[in-house]
Structures are given as structure tokens and as C-alpha cells.
Write a protein that holds these residues in place. Structure first.
Motif, PDB file in Angstrom:
ATOM      1  N   ASN A 114       9.552  10.496 -22.072  1.00  0.00           N
ATOM      2  CA  ASN A 114       8.912  11.810 -22.025  1.00  0.00           C
ATOM      3  C   ASN A 114       8.022  11.969 -20.797  1.00  0.00           C
ATOM      4  OD1 ASN A 114       7.072   9.972 -23.117  1.00  0.00           O
ATOM      5  ND2 ASN A 114       6.204  11.425 -24.567  1.00  0.00           N
ATOM      6  N   GLU A 117      10.444  12.600 -17.803  1.00  0.00           N
ATOM      7  CA  GLU A 117      10.867  14.006 -17.818  1.00  0.00           C
ATOM      8  C   GLU A 117       9.740  14.917 -17.320  1.00  0.00           C
ATOM      9  OE1 GLU A 117      13.713  15.528 -18.859  1.00  0.00           O
ATOM     10  OE2 GLU A 117      14.863  13.884 -19.740  1.00  0.00           O
ATOM     11  N   LEU A 118       8.512  14.633 -17.731  1.00  0.00           N
ATOM     12  CA  LEU A 118       7.366  15.426 -17.298  1.00  0.00           C
ATOM     13  C   LEU A 118       7.218  15.402 -15.781  1.00  0.00           C
ATOM     14  CD1 LEU A 118       4.663  16.941 -18.155  1.00  0.00           C
ATOM     15  CD2 LEU A 118       3.591  14.694 -17.994  1.00  0.00           C
TER      16      LEU A 118
END
Length: 226
Positions: A114, A117-118
Motif C-alpha cells: 500500500n 502504491e501511494l
């Protein structure tokens, strides 16, 4: 020939290390541990769970679990990076360099998916990569080779013809153990540290990587017995 370029993320593509240090100092303060930036630099490149264990062994605390501390550091770092982090010097130009050569690119990070992706979306670089892979999805994190070997498998390429860019000593060990050609890009404060002698090439920033270096590394790959 070089069949792929694989990049670490934190401290290499994105200027996230100061935000990780801020998060660590803030959260460790809640367990009575006052860290300085210099102290935080000792554990640069290690998974946060390992960082928490490192400091717990040196100054144990009793008011919070280690899992809770690690989880809060992750959350605060995500918040700070998502709001503030920018690209490292030369990052976009280097990605353009490899795209112009039609060399597939990937990210192999110790950070969770995550956060990868950020960062990809914050820096607007999703278009450059065909694969991004987290060591948290492997049995072992860096300095073990798992994330680099897993990334090579996802790309469908031989690790020996991959060019890996790393800014930390543990990340460099990971890529080297995977059998890749390595480029170290250390921070100024540790540029001369002997741990980076493991690298095939060492440069002061991504902006310093130039065509003659690429050709020399290409020749090294071509000369390696298959």
C-alpha cells in the motif's frame, strides 16, 4: 544484455527517509525513547519491525507492544509521505532513460504494497513500471534476496541480467545475493561507508548515472557466463 532495471523505493526514488525518521522519533517518544536523526540513521533500510526490535533490545519498554509501535510508525510514515514526500534528484530522467531503451522497469521494496502504491501515484510514475513488488509478500525481507528474486520471476527474466539500484546497505546485500548487477546510490552521510564496496558501481545520485556507465554495466552483463 541488461534485461531489466529494478529499483528500491524509499530513499532512492522518493525522498521518504526524513519522513520515516520523523515518524520513528515521534512514536518511540511514546515509549520513553528519545531518538535523534543520527540514531535513526543506524537502521536505515531495515523493515520497521526490525527497527522496533533493534531499539527494544537496547532500551526495553513495557507500556506498549512492539507490534503496536511498529503499526503506528507505519501509519504515521504513510501519512507524512503521502502529504510531503517528493522525488529524489534525477529520478524521472533516469526512468525516461531506461524507457527510451525499451528496458522493462520494476520496483522491489521492503515497504508494504500500500505504501508502494501511494508513492507511485504521488510521484505520478505508474506508467514507467511493469511490476512493483513488496518484500512483505515474501518469506524474508531485505537483506535477504527474496524480493529481488520474486521481482525477477514476475518480470520473467534471469536475475543475472538485471540492473538493481539501491541506496541502503541492506538493500544492496539483497540485490547482490540475488545475483544482480548492482548500482549503489548512498546518502551523503554514508557515501564512503565500506558496506557499499559490494556494489558493481557507486554514484552520488540518480542524476549522476550516465550512458557510459550504462554501457560499462552492459558489457559486464554480457561477459558473465550464462
Amino acid at each position: 544484455m541488461i534485461c531489466a532495471a529494478i529499483f528500491d523505493m524509499d530513499g532512492l526514488l522518493v525522498d521518504s527517509e526524513p519522513h520515516w525518521r520523523d515518524a520513528e522519533m515521534e512514536v518511540f517518544r511514546t515509549v520513553g525513547l528519545e531518538l535523534t536523526e543520527e540514531m535513526c540513521k543506524r537502521t536505515t533500510g531495515l523493515p520497521i519491525e526490525t527497527v522496533v526490535e533493534y531499539w527494544y533490545q537496547r532500551q526495553p519498554w513495557t507500556n506498549r507492544s512492539r507490534e503496536e509501535v511498529a503499526h503506528e510508525i507505519h501509519n504515521k510514515a504513510f501519512e507524512y509521505i503521502g502529504l510531503k514526500a517528493g522525488p529524489m534528484p534525477g529520478m524521472v530522467d533516469l526512468l525516461q532513460f531506461f524507457r527510451e531503451k525499451s528496458i522493462p522497469m520494476a520496483i522491489a521494496s521492503a515497504s508494504p504494497m500500500n505504501l508502494i502504491e501511494l508513492v507511485i501515484d504521488r510521484l505520478n510514475i505508474r506508467e514507467f513500471f511493469v511490476v512493483w513488488h513488496s518484500a512483505t509478500l515474501e518469506a524474508r525481507n531485505k537483506p535477504h534476496p527474496d524480493v529481488y528474486l520474486g521481482t525477477a520471476r514476475k518480470l520473467g527474466v534471469d536475475p543475472a541480467c538485471c540492473l538493481a539500484f539501491e541506496d541502503s546497505g541492506n538493500g544492496l546485500k539483497s540485490a547482490h545475493a540475488a545475483g544482480m548487477i548492482t548500482v549503489a546510490v548512498p546518502a551523503d552521510y554514508e557515501f564512503d561507508d565500506a558496506k557499499f564496496n559490494l556494489a558493481t558501481l557507486k554514484v552520488p545520485s540518480l542524476a549522476a548515472f550516465e550512458e557510459p556507465m550504462f554501457l560499462a554495466l552492459q558489457a559486464e552483463v554480457d561477459s558473465t557466463p550464462s
